[in-house]
Design a protein around this motif. Structure first.
Motif, PDB file in Angstrom:
ATOM      1  N   ARG A 187       0.839  -1.213   0.000  1.00 25.40           N
ATOM      2  CA  ARG A 187       0.000   0.000   0.000  1.00 25.40           C
ATOM      3  C   ARG A 187       0.866   1.252   0.000  1.00 25.40           C
ATOM      4  NH1 ARG A 187      -2.028   3.570   3.642  1.00 25.40           N
ATOM      5  NH2 ARG A 187      -0.857   2.582   5.336  1.00 25.40           N
ATOM      6  N   CYS A 227      -1.160  -1.271  -4.733  1.00 24.45           N
ATOM      7  CA  CYS A 227      -2.378  -2.031  -4.451  1.00 24.45           C
ATOM      8  C   CYS A 227      -3.446  -1.691  -5.490  1.00 24.45           C
ATOM      9  CB  CYS A 227      -2.911  -1.701  -3.057  1.00 24.45           C
ATOM     10  SG  CYS A 227      -1.922  -2.381  -1.732  1.00 24.45           S
ATOM     11  N   ASN A 231      -6.618  -1.705  -4.815  1.00 23.69           N
ATOM     12  CA  ASN A 231      -7.554  -0.858  -4.080  1.00 23.69           C
ATOM     13  C   ASN A 231      -6.945  -0.534  -2.719  1.00 23.69           C
ATOM     14  OD1 ASN A 231      -9.760   0.045  -2.349  1.00 23.69           O
ATOM     15  ND2 ASN A 231     -11.113  -0.571  -4.025  1.00 23.69           N
ATOM     16  N   THR A 232      -6.484   0.688  -2.553  1.00 25.82           N
ATOM     17  CA  THR A 232      -5.784   1.082  -1.320  1.00 25.82           C
ATOM     18  C   THR A 232      -6.686   0.971  -0.100  1.00 25.82           C
ATOM     19  OG1 THR A 232      -4.409   2.608  -2.587  1.00 25.82           O
ATOM     20  CG2 THR A 232      -4.479   2.939  -0.224  1.00 25.82           C
ATOM     21  N   ASP A 233      -7.952   1.368  -0.237  1.00 22.97           N
ATOM     22  CA  ASP A 233      -8.880   1.319   0.897  1.00 22.97           C
ATOM     23  C   ASP A 233      -9.121  -0.115   1.352  1.00 22.97           C
ATOM     24  OD1 ASP A 233      -9.095   4.059   0.889  1.00 22.97           O
ATOM     25  OD2 ASP A 233     -10.921   4.084  -0.350  1.00 22.97           O
ATOM     26  N   ASP A 234      -9.281  -1.026   0.406  1.00 25.78           N
ATOM     27  CA  ASP A 234      -9.493  -2.440   0.749  1.00 25.78           C
ATOM     28  C   ASP A 234      -8.258  -3.022   1.441  1.00 25.78           C
ATOM     29  OD1 ASP A 234     -11.980  -2.302  -0.343  1.00 25.78           O
ATOM     30  OD2 ASP A 234     -11.496  -3.420  -2.174  1.00 25.78           O
ATOM     31  N   ALA A 235      -7.075  -2.632   0.944  1.00 26.21           N
ATOM     32  CA  ALA A 235      -5.821  -3.127   1.548  1.00 26.21           C
ATOM     33  C   ALA A 235      -5.706  -2.661   2.992  1.00 26.21           C
ATOM     34  CB  ALA A 235      -4.624  -2.640   0.739  1.00 26.21           C
ATOM     35  N   ALA A 277      -8.133  -1.764   4.969  1.00 15.84           N
ATOM     36  CA  ALA A 277      -9.182  -2.425   5.754  1.00 15.84           C
ATOM     37  C   ALA A 277      -8.761  -3.840   6.143  1.00 15.84           C
ATOM     38  CB  ALA A 277     -10.484  -2.462   4.962  1.00 15.84           C
ATOM     39  N   GLU A 278      -8.074  -4.546   5.219  1.00 16.58           N
ATOM     40  CA  GLU A 278      -7.616  -5.905   5.537  1.00 16.58           C
ATOM     41  C   GLU A 278      -6.521  -5.880   6.599  1.00 16.58           C
ATOM     42  OE1 GLU A 278      -5.989 -10.048   3.513  1.00 16.58           O
ATOM     43  OE2 GLU A 278      -6.127  -8.244   2.265  1.00 16.58           O
ATOM     44  N   SER A 328      -8.152  -5.339   9.880  1.00 22.98           N
ATOM     45  CA  SER A 328      -8.877  -6.553  10.261  1.00 22.98           C
ATOM     46  C   SER A 328      -7.921  -7.620  10.802  1.00 22.98           C
ATOM     47  CB  SER A 328      -9.639  -7.101   9.044  1.00 22.98           C
ATOM     48  OG  SER A 328     -10.265  -8.320   9.361  1.00 22.98           O
TER      49      SER A 328
END
Length: 479
Positions: free
Chosen positions: A441, A446, A448-452, A454-455, A458
């Motif tokens: 990131r 990436c 999708n930076t936001d998805d990365a 978020a993972e 998590s």
């Protein structure tokens, strides 16, 4: 508490046994204290003789970690036992015998505590003080010691020290390279014996960049791939051991975090403005302070405030306007103006502009700023003409190989995900996955930076539940 420990029933000692044990300990303590008192008295009286040396020996046999006695022993040796400027063969032989006895004493005491700093320091002192020390023999000795305790970090530290001495004595470049290569092979041997040998992995990080320095790019990258194969063997064999995981991160490389500008603050009772960053920084030229209404630049003096008053880097910078009636409202820092102090931080990719936040003053803060304001009357920062601080770009990685960093991170993310299918609760695998995704990131690679992000968050939340003892650390890492 259970009375069964390691499969053996705990037997409570009788009062009589406890009493006798305490009596024996009391006798030993008295003997020890008497010896220390005698030794101190002898030293005060400047009796630098064999009697005083013998007293230090007896004390160290009872307590090899008594560093003051080690210091006393060295002074006795220098001032009374060793011949200062040996002229005859007898003098030389006397000194040689004395040093040999000291080295033998180390071998005797190391059985009591092989991890005593002071014993290892004394051996180094002997070798550095004596004429013509036998460094190859020392390498053989430390190899034997590491065969008994392969993870003794004192032994590894001493081995690095011995290797440095051997390299100093190397007369030809080929001889020096042979020593380095031999050390690399030694770490391979120790790692193959035990993947959990952190010291061997660490030693490897010191050697590899030097070994590959003069190799072609293709050969460097081939070695990097071999190292990745070795470290993956280790993490699949012992997924809960941290040693190989840390080396794994080192091989893959590190994308430096961008410098974070926390903010600009001004106490209501002071004309000073405080700039705060998340790491020590320096400036090529002073930041621009802008007045609110006119948007004019407000001139002033700057001072880095840190542990070292002479340093030109700090996490905290203080600004004082040139005239008392000036009151800047905004600070502007250009991307090329801010310099990190270490390679772990990256330069800014865009310029920053922040409002100056006014905060109420308390007595302690007001007093501290008053001192700084007084200091600014005679001392202030001036821009340096040299860029002496190592600057990292966002693409920085492990410097000794040139494998494509984004591709490498994606491949290793896939590897760690595969391992987690087998070991879903592996804490080090989860941490490394979060680390690699975040590195990708930061690199801007990436999909999708936001998805990365978020993972990553998590994963750290799962780790906090899985490893409650370190839950606060995981929560901090997720921020």
């Amino acid at each position: 508490m259970s009375s069964n420990v390691h499969g053996r029933e705990r037997v409570k000692a009788s009062e009589e046994l406890v009493r006798k044990r305490r009596e024996r300990e009391a006798v030993k303590i008295k003997q020890y204290n008497d010896l220390v008192q005698q030794c101190q008295e002898q030293f005060r009286n400047e009796n630098y003789n064999h009697e005083t040396l013998s007293l230090t020996t007896r004390i160290l046999e009872m307590n090899p970690d008594y560093y003051t006695i080690w210091n006393t022993r060295r002074l006795v040796l220098l001032r009374g036992i060793l011949v200062e400027s040996p002229q005859s063969l007898n003098d030389v032989e006397q000194n040689r015998t004395t040093y040999k006895k000291e080295l033998d004493l180390f071998m005797q005491l190391i059985r009591i505590n092989p991890k005593s700093y002071w014993m290892w320091n004394h051996r180094r002192w002997c070798l550095e003080t004596m004429p013509k020390p036998n460094w190859p023999a020392e390498l053989g000795l430390v190899e034997k010691l590491l065969s008994l305790d392969a993870r003794n970090f004192h032994g590894w530290t001493y081995r690095r020290y011995v290797v440095r001495q051997l390299r100093k004595e190397a007369k030809e470049k080929e001889q020096d390279e042979k020593i380095v290569r031999s050390e690399y092979d030694f770490t391979t041997k120790k790692i193959n014996e035990s993947f959990s040998n952190f010291s061997a992995w660490y030693q490897r990080t010191r050697l590899l960049p030097e070994i590959v320095h003069n190799l072609s790019v293709d050969k460097k990258n081939a070695i990097a791939k071999d190292e990745l194969y070795l470290v993956k063997e280790a993490i699949y064999t012992e997924p809960e051991d941290q040693s190989a995981w840390l080396y794994y991160r080192w091989i893959v490389g590190h994308v430096p975090d961008p410098i974070q500008f926390i903010g600009a603050f001004k106490l209501t009772s002071s004309p000073l403005v405080i700039l705060i960053f998340d790491d020590d920084v320096s400036f090529v030229s002073a930041p621009t302070m802008i007045e609110d209404k006119t948007e004019d630049t407000v001139e002033g003096s700057w001072l880095p405030v840190g542990r070292n008053s002479s340093s030109s880097t700090s996490t905290v910078w203080v600004y004082k306007p040139k005239t008392a009636n000036s009151s800047p409202a905004t600070v502007r820092i250009s991307s090329s103006n801010l310099m990190p102090s270490t390679r772990s931080k990256a330069t800014l990719t865009t310029s920053l502009e922040r409002p100056i936040i006014k905060i109420p003053a308390d007595d302690v803060s007001a007093t501290c700023l008053a001192r700084i304001e007084e200091r600014l009357k005679t001392d202030h920062w001036t821009p340096s003409t040299k860029r002496s601080i190592p600057v990292s770009s966002i693409s920085s990685q492990c410097a000794w190989h040139t494998l494509d960093h984004a591709r490498l991170l994606k491949e290793e993310i896939f590897t760690v995900r595969e391992l987690l299918e087998i070991e879903p609760n592996s804490k080090w695998a989860l941490q490394t996955l979060a680390h690699f995704i975040n590195q990708l990131r930061l690199l801007g690679s990436c999909e999708n930076t936001d998805d990365a992000l978020a993972e990553v968050i998590s994963i750290y939340e799962d780790l906090a539940k899985l490893d409650t003892y370190r839950r606060h650390r995981y929560r901090d890492a997720s921020k």
